[in-house]
Design an enzyme around this catalytic site. Structure first.
Site, PDB file in Angstrom:
ATOM      1  N   CYS A  38       0.781  -1.092   0.043  1.00 53.66           N
ATOM      2  CA  CYS A  38      -0.177   0.016  -0.054  1.00 53.66           C
ATOM      3  C   CYS A  38       1.057   1.149   0.128  1.00 53.66           C
ATOM      4  O   CYS A  38       0.337   2.329  -0.130  1.00 53.66           O
ATOM      5  CB  CYS A  38      -1.056  -0.036   1.079  1.00 53.66           C
ATOM      6  SG  CYS A  38      -1.980  -1.383   1.209  1.00 53.66           S
ATOM      7  N   HIS A  58      -3.297   7.020   2.585  1.00 49.57           N
ATOM      8  CA  HIS A  58      -3.641   5.816   2.231  1.00 49.57           C
ATOM      9  C   HIS A  58      -5.136   5.445   2.713  1.00 49.57           C
ATOM     10  O   HIS A  58      -5.361   5.698   4.032  1.00 49.57           O
ATOM     11  CB  HIS A  58      -2.846   4.600   2.434  1.00 49.57           C
ATOM     12  CG  HIS A  58      -3.114   3.285   2.392  1.00 49.57           C
ATOM     13  ND1 HIS A  58      -3.621   2.918   0.939  1.00 49.57           N
ATOM     14  CD2 HIS A  58      -3.199   2.291   2.854  1.00 49.57           C
ATOM     15  CE1 HIS A  58      -4.063   1.792   0.939  1.00 49.57           C
ATOM     16  NE2 HIS A  58      -3.674   1.260   2.112  1.00 49.57           N
ATOM     17  N   ASN A  87      -9.962  -0.396  -0.025  1.00 46.13           N
ATOM     18  CA  ASN A  87      -8.440  -0.266  -0.039  1.00 46.13           C
ATOM     19  C   ASN A  87      -7.969  -0.822  -1.396  1.00 46.13           C
ATOM     20  O   ASN A  87      -8.062  -1.823  -1.733  1.00 46.13           O
ATOM     21  CB  ASN A  87      -7.881  -1.137   1.080  1.00 46.13           C
ATOM     22  CG  ASN A  87      -6.543  -1.166   1.347  1.00 46.13           C
ATOM     23  OD1 ASN A  87      -5.845  -0.531   0.357  1.00 46.13           O
ATOM     24  ND2 ASN A  87      -5.733  -1.437   2.228  1.00 46.13           N
TER      25      ASN A  87
END
Ligand code: COA
Length: 333
Positions: free
Chosen positions: A114, A255, A285
């Protein structure tokens, strides 16, 4: 003095929207649980015949157009992905470059989960400031739905697919520069987030597949606590290092893993609600694609303008983390 600037931003969102109610039909979960614990309401899944490079190509095409560049102007293509088209080779960047008409130029993938987009910025900035390249196409692209275990409710509700791309170019103008990028990692926590099967540690075989070890596994609670602490420290550090107060930041773009993580970090750092960009409710996500997709969403809403100071921050498998401070260098839509 040569600086690096984010000359354009773009994203591609796959067609198929999957709501929490759709997931209720697959696993023992509820819209109420997912919304309360994560803030996610929907995510988008790529179709069966789309791979990460297809998503990357679509985002890359728009990023090139918005930068006013031809494929031949691009000196390097780098893709961050944890869901590459192929486990070993060829890289997703090679396939994406070819799709975009960029040939005989370097192309490679990075695997920093990520935190992918922050690592991409760090690499692109270094190459440009060293004078090696003029224009670099960076892309975070993920078909994470291909790595989800749809019998594991603790992970399959969290992720989505998508791609975000940016052209990073050389500039002489400090008012549109990437000011600072900080990246870090600690492999001590490598088992917090992982895809245990089908690599050289646990090569593909029937047992691996039957045990679903090719899919994402996560120690959610431990990851959550470490994410909040590390992200807050990391943002404090980059702001202090550059003598910038949170009130000077136009947008804080973290994020997008979990709304509770975003809110906790935002509050710890005294950001106002309208400074903090949230897209996790719509996209879930999307790992390496989440930050460029979030930047693109405010760009397309006409809220982000050339010269605006933005702060990016990410945390992911590895574990890896990083932050970036930059003045946006893109032209209006
Ligand atoms: N639907 C319903 N219940 C669920 C569920 C789901 N989708 N997933 C887990 N649960 C249950 C668990 O089984 C557990 O039940 P139990 O108490 O009966 O054992 C309960 O909910 C609490 O589980 P827990 O894992 O403690 O929940 P949580 O509050 O920590 O939230 C996450 C889970 C995954 C949302 C949260 O830990 C998280 O966001 N972690 C970090 C994620 C992240 O940042 N990942 C990527 C970094 S890039």
């Amino acid at each position: 003095m040569i600086y690096a600037t984010m000359r354009s931003i773009a994203s591609y969102i796959p067609q198929r929207c999957v709501s929490n109610f759709d997931l209720e039909k697959l696993v023992d979960t509820s819209d109420e649980w997912i919304t309360k614990r994560t803030g996610i309401k929907t995510r988008y899944f790529a179709s069966e015949n789309e791979a990460s490079s297809d998503l990357a190509t679509k985002a890359g095409e728009i990023a090139l157009k918005r930068a006013g560049l031809e494929p031949s102007d691009i000196d390097l293509v780098i893709v961050a992905t944890l869901s590459p088209d192929y486990v070993g080779m060829p890289s997703t960047a090679c396939i994406t470059s070819y799709n975009l008409g960029i040939e005989n130029k370097p192309a490679f993938d990075i695997t920093t989960a990520c935190t992918g987009f922050i690592y991409l910025l760090s690499i692109a900035k270094a190459y440009i400031q060293a004078g090696m390249y003029q224009n670099i196409l960076i892309i975070g692209a993920e078909k994470i739905s291909s790595l989800l275990d749809f019998t594991d409710r603790s992970t399959c509700v969290l992720f989505g697919d998508g791609a975000g791309a940016a052209v990073i170019s050389a500039t002489q103008d400090p008012n549109e520069a990437i000011l600072d990028v900080h990246i870090s990692a600690n492999g001590r926590y490598n088992d917090f987030l992982m895809t245990p099967g089908c690599g050289s540690r646990n090569p593909a075989n029937q047992h691996i597949i039957d045990s679903n070890l090719q899919f994402i596994q996560m120690k959610g609670n431990e990851t959550f606590k470490l994410a909040v602490k590390t992200l807050a420290q990391d943002v404090e550090h980059i702001l202090q290092h550059n003598a910038i107060h949170p009130s000077e930041i136009k947008f804080f773009i973290p994020h997008q893993a979990n709304l509770r993580i975003i809110s906790a970090v935002g509050e710890m750092l005294d950001f106002q609600k309208d400074q903090v960009v949230v897209t996790v409710d719509r996209f879930g996500n999307t790992s390496a694609a989440s930050i460029p997709m979030a930047i693109n969403s405010i760009y397309e809403e006409n809220k982000l303008h050339k010269g605006d100071l933005i702060l990016l921050d990410a945390f992911g498998g590895g574990l890896t983390w990083g932050s970036a401070l930059l003045r946006f260098g893109g032209n209006p839509l």
